[in-house]
Design a protein around this motif. Structure first.
Motif, PDB file in Angstrom:
ATOM      1  N   ILE A 160       0.803  -1.223   0.000  1.00 41.96           N
ATOM      2  CA  ILE A 160       0.000   0.000   0.000  1.00 41.96           C
ATOM      3  C   ILE A 160       0.836   1.274   0.000  1.00 41.96           C
ATOM      4  N   VAL A 161       1.952   1.293   0.753  1.00 42.46           N
ATOM      5  CA  VAL A 161       2.820   2.474   0.819  1.00 42.46           C
ATOM      6  C   VAL A 161       4.253   2.025   1.060  1.00 42.46           C
ATOM      7  N   PRO A 162       5.229   2.926   0.867  1.00 41.96           N
ATOM      8  CA  PRO A 162       6.597   2.589   1.243  1.00 41.96           C
ATOM      9  C   PRO A 162       6.761   2.588   2.759  1.00 41.96           C
ATOM     10  N   ALA A 163       7.754   1.850   3.224  1.00 44.64           N
ATOM     11  CA  ALA A 163       7.987   1.741   4.664  1.00 44.64           C
ATOM     12  C   ALA A 163       8.296   3.089   5.302  1.00 44.64           C
ATOM     13  N   SER A 164       8.814   4.015   4.530  1.00 44.80           N
ATOM     14  CA  SER A 164       9.155   5.336   5.067  1.00 44.80           C
ATOM     15  C   SER A 164       7.948   6.081   5.615  1.00 44.80           C
ATOM     16  N   VAL A 199      13.351  -2.061   9.398  1.00 40.32           N
ATOM     17  CA  VAL A 199      12.403  -1.618   8.375  1.00 40.32           C
ATOM     18  C   VAL A 199      11.059  -2.315   8.598  1.00 40.32           C
ATOM     19  N   PRO A 200       9.954  -1.560   8.738  1.00 35.17           N
ATOM     20  CA  PRO A 200       8.649  -2.202   8.911  1.00 35.17           C
ATOM     21  C   PRO A 200       8.173  -2.865   7.617  1.00 35.17           C
ATOM     22  N   MET A 201       7.845  -4.127   7.724  1.00 32.54           N
ATOM     23  CA  MET A 201       7.296  -4.871   6.593  1.00 32.54           C
ATOM     24  C   MET A 201       5.790  -4.651   6.467  1.00 32.54           C
ATOM     25  N   THR A 202       5.178  -4.132   7.538  1.00 36.70           N
ATOM     26  CA  THR A 202       3.738  -3.886   7.573  1.00 36.70           C
ATOM     27  C   THR A 202       3.468  -2.435   7.946  1.00 36.70           C
TER      28      THR A 202
END
Length: 273
Positions: free
Chosen positions: A199-203, A219-222
């Protein structure tokens, strides 16, 4: 197996109606769309077509791509952007078998199949068939398997589509966090093409009220709890040994410099498996 990406966007699509953000403006300039999610799979051996999720943008998608009307459909969950296109079949077809999971969702108190059946009880063309998750069933000459994924609070499923004659395999993550059960990952594994929710980049995870989760190497995978980030979807493709991964269910919140970069998909892409 010919796979056409009818809709590659999230619940509002890109460009989003009434939005003048840089990403929506860039989409308009490029003449590309990410309408609400839907996938068309043609069995070139039998001439039959399968629709995976019924987007509210059904009419536009079929007009734009010239895709043949489906002989059967699969619904992964009951959010409107994956379901409400079923109403479009009035006066288009005499009958449409619709497959959905038969297990009871504790959140709604009924299965996806029962929810679809109840919502479209007025539409004679739609005949709903409940299918047990992780059990293979047949439609359009394909072998299909619904696989439980993680899209709280309601039940949601990914899907495996295999051609028993050619061995071609398409896997769809469904709307999900990165925390997909291992049995489902096993079923999804080794596809020729993986369509993964990103849905979006982790940033952007810090902007979600719940932040990010399923963190790997910082880095969040979710994103929040319901959808994978771009990084999570790419990692899932690596985890599953996908020959090719395309990122779908994409929101207009991607920065314009990233919104149309590989491997993010746009509507109308076609893959021969």
């Amino acid at each position: 197996m010919r796979v056409t990406l009818l809709g590659t966007g999230d619940t509002t699509g890109t460009p989003t109606v009434g939005c003048d953000c840089a990403t929506c403006e860039r989409a308009r300039e490029r003449g590309v769309e990410r309408s609400r999610f839907s996938v068309h799979v043609e069995n070139e051996r039998t001439g039959e077509c399968l629709l995976i999720d019924a987007s509210p943008d059904f009419r536009h998608q079929f007009q734009a791509t010239g895709a043949d009307l489906p002989d059967a459909a699969v619904i992964t969950h009951i959010h409107f952007d994956h379901l409400d296109g079923l109403g479009n079949f009035y006066r288009l077809l005499d009958d449409l078998p619709v497959h959905a999971a038969s297990e009871v969702d504790p959140f709604t108190g009924e299965s996806v199949a029962d929810s679809v059946r109840e919502r479209y009880d007025y539409l004679d063309v739609v005949e709903v068939f409940g299918q047990e998750p992780l059990t293979t069933f047949a439609a359009c000459g394909f072998e299909l398997t619904l696989v439980p994924v993680d899209h709280p609070p309601m039940a949601c499923y990914g899907l495996v589509v295999e051609d028993p004659e050619t061995g071609a395999k398409l896997s769809l993550s469904g709307d999900t966090s990165y925390d997909i059960p291992e049995a489902s990952r096993d079923a999804l594994r080794d596809p020729d093409l993986l369509l993964a929710d990103a849905i979006v980049p982790a940033s952007l995870a810090p902007k979600h009220p719940m932040g990010g989760s399923d963190v790997v190497d910082g880095v969040p995978m979710t994103f929040g709890t319901k959808h994978m980030t771009r990084e999570g979807a790419i990692r899932l493709g690596d985890d599953l040994d996908a020959d090719e991964t395309r990122l779908v269910h994409v929101a207009h919140y991607y920065p314009p410099t990233e919104a149309f970069a590989e491997p993010l998909a746009v509507d109308g892409e076609v893959y021969e498996l």
